[in-house]
Write a protein that holds these residues in place. Structure first.
Motif, PDB file in Angstrom:
ATOM      1  N   ASP A  83       0.818  -1.208   0.000  1.00  0.00           N
ATOM      2  CA  ASP A  83       0.000   0.000   0.000  1.00  0.00           C
ATOM      3  C   ASP A  83       0.858   1.266   0.000  1.00  0.00           C
ATOM      4  O   ASP A  83       0.506   2.276  -0.607  1.00  0.00           O
ATOM      5  CB  ASP A  83      -0.923   0.022   1.221  1.00  0.00           C
ATOM      6  CG  ASP A  83      -2.069  -0.973   1.105  1.00  0.00           C
ATOM      7  OD1 ASP A  83      -2.333  -1.435  -0.020  1.00  0.00           O
ATOM      8  OD2 ASP A  83      -2.690  -1.285   2.137  1.00  0.00           O
ATOM      9  N   THR A 134      -2.014 -10.463  -4.608  1.00  0.00           N
ATOM     10  CA  THR A 134      -2.603  -9.135  -4.678  1.00  0.00           C
ATOM     11  C   THR A 134      -2.664  -8.627  -6.113  1.00  0.00           C
ATOM     12  O   THR A 134      -3.697  -8.123  -6.582  1.00  0.00           O
ATOM     13  CB  THR A 134      -1.780  -8.145  -3.821  1.00  0.00           C
ATOM     14  OG1 THR A 134      -1.765  -8.593  -2.460  1.00  0.00           O
ATOM     15  CG2 THR A 134      -2.365  -6.751  -3.878  1.00  0.00           C
ATOM     16  N   HIS A 267      -1.914   1.551  10.109  1.00  0.00           N
ATOM     17  CA  HIS A 267      -2.070   0.396   9.225  1.00  0.00           C
ATOM     18  C   HIS A 267      -1.539  -0.847   9.948  1.00  0.00           C
ATOM     19  O   HIS A 267      -0.336  -0.991  10.114  1.00  0.00           O
ATOM     20  CB  HIS A 267      -1.273   0.630   7.935  1.00  0.00           C
ATOM     21  CG  HIS A 267      -1.509  -0.411   6.884  1.00  0.00           C
ATOM     22  ND1 HIS A 267      -1.506  -1.766   7.148  1.00  0.00           N
ATOM     23  CD2 HIS A 267      -1.747  -0.296   5.561  1.00  0.00           C
ATOM     24  CE1 HIS A 267      -1.731  -2.421   6.037  1.00  0.00           C
ATOM     25  NE2 HIS A 267      -1.874  -1.554   5.054  1.00  0.00           N
ATOM     26  N   ASP A 271      -4.414  -7.100   9.221  1.00  0.00           N
ATOM     27  CA  ASP A 271      -5.680  -6.436   9.519  1.00  0.00           C
ATOM     28  C   ASP A 271      -6.683  -7.456  10.062  1.00  0.00           C
ATOM     29  O   ASP A 271      -7.389  -8.117   9.305  1.00  0.00           O
ATOM     30  CB  ASP A 271      -6.222  -5.774   8.253  1.00  0.00           C
ATOM     31  CG  ASP A 271      -7.386  -4.832   8.550  1.00  0.00           C
ATOM     32  OD1 ASP A 271      -7.859  -4.845   9.709  1.00  0.00           O
ATOM     33  OD2 ASP A 271      -7.804  -4.100   7.645  1.00  0.00           O
ATOM     34  N   LEU A 274     -10.493  -7.813   9.236  1.00  0.00           N
ATOM     35  CA  LEU A 274     -10.997  -8.600   8.104  1.00  0.00           C
ATOM     36  C   LEU A 274     -11.861  -9.770   8.576  1.00  0.00           C
ATOM     37  O   LEU A 274     -12.687 -10.278   7.823  1.00  0.00           O
ATOM     38  CB  LEU A 274      -9.828  -9.135   7.262  1.00  0.00           C
ATOM     39  CG  LEU A 274      -9.039  -8.098   6.445  1.00  0.00           C
ATOM     40  CD1 LEU A 274      -7.842  -8.763   5.791  1.00  0.00           C
ATOM     41  CD2 LEU A 274      -9.921  -7.445   5.398  1.00  0.00           C
ATOM     42  N   LEU A 399     -13.447  -9.157  -0.990  1.00  0.00           N
ATOM     43  CA  LEU A 399     -12.703  -8.024  -0.447  1.00  0.00           C
ATOM     44  C   LEU A 399     -12.761  -6.830  -1.393  1.00  0.00           C
ATOM     45  O   LEU A 399     -12.803  -6.983  -2.612  1.00  0.00           O
ATOM     46  CB  LEU A 399     -11.240  -8.424  -0.207  1.00  0.00           C
ATOM     47  CG  LEU A 399     -10.993  -9.484   0.864  1.00  0.00           C
ATOM     48  CD1 LEU A 399      -9.507  -9.724   1.030  1.00  0.00           C
ATOM     49  CD2 LEU A 399     -11.608  -9.079   2.198  1.00  0.00           C
ATOM     50  N   GLN A 400     -12.762  -5.645  -0.814  1.00  0.00           N
ATOM     51  CA  GLN A 400     -12.677  -4.433  -1.612  1.00  0.00           C
ATOM     52  C   GLN A 400     -11.240  -4.239  -2.059  1.00  0.00           C
ATOM     53  O   GLN A 400     -10.309  -4.803  -1.481  1.00  0.00           O
ATOM     54  CB  GLN A 400     -13.154  -3.243  -0.778  1.00  0.00           C
ATOM     55  CG  GLN A 400     -14.610  -3.378  -0.327  1.00  0.00           C
ATOM     56  CD  GLN A 400     -14.939  -2.501   0.863  1.00  0.00           C
ATOM     57  OE1 GLN A 400     -14.120  -1.699   1.280  1.00  0.00           O
ATOM     58  NE2 GLN A 400     -16.123  -2.668   1.415  1.00  0.00           N
ATOM     59  N   HIS A 402      -8.915  -2.011  -1.809  1.00  0.00           N
ATOM     60  CA  HIS A 402      -7.856  -1.560  -0.908  1.00  0.00           C
ATOM     61  C   HIS A 402      -7.549  -2.571   0.197  1.00  0.00           C
ATOM     62  O   HIS A 402      -6.581  -2.388   0.944  1.00  0.00           O
ATOM     63  CB  HIS A 402      -8.218  -0.200  -0.293  1.00  0.00           C
ATOM     64  CG  HIS A 402      -9.287  -0.282   0.749  1.00  0.00           C
ATOM     65  ND1 HIS A 402     -10.625  -0.396   0.439  1.00  0.00           N
ATOM     66  CD2 HIS A 402      -9.215  -0.280   2.107  1.00  0.00           C
ATOM     67  CE1 HIS A 402     -11.335  -0.447   1.557  1.00  0.00           C
ATOM     68  NE2 HIS A 402     -10.516  -0.380   2.576  1.00  0.00           N
ATOM     69  N   THR A 403      -8.356  -3.601   0.349  1.00  0.00           N
ATOM     70  CA  THR A 403      -8.079  -4.615   1.378  1.00  0.00           C
ATOM     71  C   THR A 403      -7.527  -5.909   0.800  1.00  0.00           C
ATOM     72  O   THR A 403      -7.248  -6.842   1.542  1.00  0.00           O
ATOM     73  CB  THR A 403      -9.358  -4.934   2.173  1.00  0.00           C
ATOM     74  OG1 THR A 403     -10.380  -5.372   1.264  1.00  0.00           O
ATOM     75  CG2 THR A 403      -9.846  -3.727   2.943  1.00  0.00           C
ATOM     76  N   ARG A 406      -4.071  -6.771   2.126  1.00  0.00           N
ATOM     77  CA  ARG A 406      -4.122  -7.211   3.522  1.00  0.00           C
ATOM     78  C   ARG A 406      -4.697  -8.631   3.625  1.00  0.00           C
ATOM     79  O   ARG A 406      -4.249  -9.429   4.440  1.00  0.00           O
ATOM     80  CB  ARG A 406      -4.969  -6.234   4.342  1.00  0.00           C
ATOM     81  CG  ARG A 406      -4.488  -4.795   4.225  1.00  0.00           C
ATOM     82  CD  ARG A 406      -5.367  -3.842   5.019  1.00  0.00           C
ATOM     83  NE  ARG A 406      -5.091  -2.447   4.658  1.00  0.00           N
ATOM     84  CZ  ARG A 406      -5.644  -1.404   5.244  1.00  0.00           C
ATOM     85  NH1 ARG A 406      -6.509  -1.597   6.231  1.00  0.00           N
ATOM     86  NH2 ARG A 406      -5.359  -0.179   4.866  1.00  0.00           N
ATOM     87  N   GLY A 407      -5.700  -8.921   2.791  1.00  0.00           N
ATOM     88  CA  GLY A 407      -6.275 -10.262   2.803  1.00  0.00           C
ATOM     89  C   GLY A 407      -5.305 -11.316   2.338  1.00  0.00           C
ATOM     90  O   GLY A 407      -5.209 -12.400   2.924  1.00  0.00           O
ATOM     91  N   ASP A 485     -16.766  -0.492  -2.488  1.00  0.00           N
ATOM     92  CA  ASP A 485     -16.184   0.282  -1.392  1.00  0.00           C
ATOM     93  C   ASP A 485     -17.202   1.314  -0.901  1.00  0.00           C
ATOM     94  O   ASP A 485     -17.704   2.115  -1.676  1.00  0.00           O
ATOM     95  CB  ASP A 485     -14.923   0.992  -1.900  1.00  0.00           C
ATOM     96  CG  ASP A 485     -14.095   1.561  -0.762  1.00  0.00           C
ATOM     97  OD1 ASP A 485     -14.688   1.889   0.292  1.00  0.00           O
ATOM     98  OD2 ASP A 485     -12.865   1.687  -0.933  1.00  0.00           O
TER      99      ASP A 485
END
Length: 492
Positions: A83, A134, A267, A271, A274, A399-400, A402-403, A406-407, A485
Motif C-alpha cells: 500500500d 494481490t 495500518h 488487519d 478482516l 474483499l474491496q 484496498h483490502t 491485507r487479505g 467500497d
C-alpha cells in the motif's frame, strides 16, 4: 509496454481471462516458481551440505529453518509495504533480493555464511507470494479470481513434487552451487518481464506504519515457528528448545491481537478486522485445517518410499509426480467452476476426493503395489487441484480493492503457520509410532512392521482431511459479486 490491471466488466467477457491478465499471471507465476521450488530443491542437498561443510544434520537444517523463519517474518510487512510503495516497486525489490541472495548462497564459503544468505533469500521469497496474489486479484476482479488463483496454484502444488527431482538432478550432474545459481537467470528474466508488463504504481498517502505491531508480530511468528519446527528434533513438545521460543512467540502474537483491533489510524501489519467478513473467517478456518492435514501428511509420502521401499531422494520425487499430474488436470476446471458457482461446492468435492486418496494409504504394507500407490497419489492430486486455491478464492472474492493486499497477507501467514504446525505434528506422530514398535532391548532397531506405522499415521491424516468438510460447508456457493467500497458509494 504496460498492462491494464483494471477488471473487465461483468458479462460474457468476465468469464474469460483476457491477454492482459494472462500476461500479468506470467510475471507472478515466474516469481512463485523461484520461491517455492527453492524450498524443496534445497531439501535434497542437506546431506551434501553436511559433507561439504563438515557439519551435523542439525546444523545444516538451519539452511531450511533460516529461510522459513525469514519468509514468515517478512510476510506481515508485505501488505503495508504494498500500500505504501506500490505492488510493482515492491515486487521488483522482492525478486532482486531473492536473486541476489541466490547468487550469494552459491558463493558461500562456510555454513554460517550460507545460512545468512538464505535469510536474505527468505526476505525476498516471503514477499513474492502475497504480492503475487494481490497483483492477480486486482487484475482479474472477484468474478475471475478462481481462475487466476488456479494459475497461481500451479507452482504452489508442483513445487514440492518437482523440487526434489530438480535438486537431485542438479547435484548429481553439476554441484550443489547450481541449486542456487539457477535462480539468477530466472530472477533476471522475472525483473525484466515485471518491469515491462506491470503498470506504474499510483500510491496514495498511506496510514502510519505500525512499528509496535512489527515488534510484536514478526518476531512472534519467527519465535513460534522456530519452537514448532524444533519439535521433531526434540522428540517432545515438553522440551525447553520447543516450549521457550513457542511460548514467547505465542505471547507476542497474543499481545498483537488487541493492539491491532483497537488502532484506527495505524495500518496494522495484519488487519484482524478482516475477520468481520464471515466468508474470510470461514476461509481462514478451512485453510488452517487443510494446511495442517495435507502439508503435514505430505511429509510421509517420500519418507515411506525411502525408508520402507528403499528409494533414493530422486526416485521418491519421481514417484510423487502422479499427484502433480492429477492437480494439473483439475485445477483449471476448478478455477472456472469456482467463479461460476462459487468455491463451496468445489472445495467440498475436492476434500472428499483427497480423503479417498489418503484413505488408500491406510492400507500400506511393505509390498503394496506401486500401481496402487501411484493411483492413490493421482486421486489425491485430483482433489488437491480443487481445494487449496478455491479456498484462497473464497477469502479474496468479497474483499474491496484496498483490502486485497491485507487479505492475501493474512492468508499467506495462515498457510505458512498451519503448514509448519502440520509438519511438526506428523513428524512427532511418525516418530512416536516407530518408538512404540521397536524392540525394547534394541532401541535403535527398525520396527518389523514399519509400513504399518506409516499406515497408522495415515489414518489420523485421513480423519484430519475429512474434518475440513465442516468449514467447507459454509464457503460461498454462488457466483461472486464485486464488493463495493463504501467510500465510493458515499461519493455519489
Amino acid at each position: 509496454m504496460t498492462t491494464d490491471l483494471s477488471p473487465s466488466p461483468a458479462g460474457p467477457q468476465a468469464d474469460k481471462l483476457d491477454r492482459g491478465v494472462l500476461v500479468v499471471a506470467g510475471v507472478v507465476v515466474l516469481g512463485a516458481i523461484m520461491s517455492i521450488l527453492d524450498i524443496t530443491v534445497v531439501s535434497v542437498a542437506l546431506k551434501t551440505f553436511q559433507a561439504e561443510f563438515d557439519a551435523t544434520s542439525a546444523e545444516v537444517a538451519w539452511t531450511m529453518t533460516g529461510y522459513t523463519l525469514a519468509l514468515a517474518s517478512v510476510i506481515p510487512l508485505t501488505g503495508w509495504a504494498a500500500d505504501r510503495f506500490g505492488t510493482k516497486r515492491l515486487y521488483l525489490l522482492a525478486v532482486l533480493l531473492f536473486a541476489a541472495g541466490s547468487a550469494l548462497c552459491a558463493a558461500a564459503s562456510s555454513l554460517e555464511v550460507l545460512v545468512a544468505f538464505r535469510v536474505l533469500q527468505g526476505i525476498g521469497g516471503g514477499m513474492l507470494m502475497p504480492l503475487g496474489m494481490t497483483i492477480l486479484t486486482r487484475a482479474a476482479g472477484p468474478e475471475r479470481v478462481g481462475r487466476v488463483m488456479a494459475v497461481l496454484g500451479i507452482p504452489m502444488l508442483l513445487g514440492p513434487i518437482f523440487g526434489p527431482i530438480l535438486g537431485g538432478a542438479l547435484i548429481d550432474s553439476a554441484s550443489w552451487h547450481w541449486i542456487f545459481l539457477i535462480n539468477v537467470p530466472i530472477g533476471a528474466l522475472a525483473i525484466t518481464y515485471a518491469a515491462l508488463v506491470l503498470p506504474a504504481d499510483h500510491v496514495e498517502p498511506s496510514e502510519t506504519f505500525d512499528w509496535l505491531g512489527m515488534v510484536l508480530l514478526s518476531p512472534g511468528l519467527a519465535a513460534f515457528l522456530y519452537g514448532v519446527s524444533s519439535i521433531p528434533s526434540a522428540g517432545t513438545v515438553r522440551d525447553a528448545q520447543v516450549l521457550v521460543p513457542a511460548i514467547i512467540g505465542a505471547l507476542l502474537i497474543g499481545a498483537f491481537v488487541p493492539w491491532a483491533l483497537h488502532r484506527r489510524n495505524i495500518h496494522p501489519l495484519v488487519d484482524l478486522r478482516l475477520f468481520q467478513n464471515p466468508r474470510m473467517t470461514v476461509a481462514v478456518i478451512a485453510m488452517s485445517l487443510f494446511a495442517i492435514a495435507f502439508f503435514g501428511a505430505s511429509l510421509l509420502f517420500p519418507l515411506y518410499f525411502q525408508t520402507v521401499r528403499g528409494e533414493d531422494a530422486l526416485g521418491a520425487g519421481l514417484l510423487l509426480a502422479p499427484q502433480g499430474i492429477g492437480a494439473m488436470l483439475t485445477m483449471p476446471v476448478a478455477g472456472v467452476l469456482a467463479d461460476r458457482i462459487g468455491p463451496g461446492k468445489i472445495v467440498m468435492a475436492g476434500i472428499v476426493v483427497i480423503t479417498v486418496g489418503m484413505g488408500m494409504f491406510t492400507q500400506l504394507t511393505e509390498t503394496t503395489s506401486y500401481t496402487f500407490l501411484l493411483s492413490a497419489l493421482f486421486v489425491m492430486g485430483l482433489g488437491m487441484g480443487g481445494t487449496m486455491m478455491p479456498i484462497m478464492s473464497a477469502a479474496l472474492q468479497t474483499l474491496q480493492d484496498h483490502t486485497i493486499a491485507r487479505g492475501s497477507t493474512l492468508m499467506n501467514i495462515v498457510q505458512q503457520v498451519a503448514a509448519s504446525i502440520g509438519t511438526a505434528v506428523f513428524s512427532v506422530l511418525l516418530t512416536n509410532g516407530i518408538l512404540d514398535h521397536v524392540d525394547p532391548t534394541d532401541p535403535r532397531s527398525v520396527p518389523a512392521d514399519l509400513a504399518g506405522v506409516y499406515a497408522g499415521v495415515f489414518v489420523v491424516a485421513t480423519f484430519m482431511v475429512a474434518a475440513v468438510l465442516v468449514p467447507a460447508w459454509f464457503l460461498p456457493r454462488s457466483r461472486p459479486v464485486r464488493a463495493v467500497d463504501p467510500a465510493v458509494l458515499a461519493g455519489h
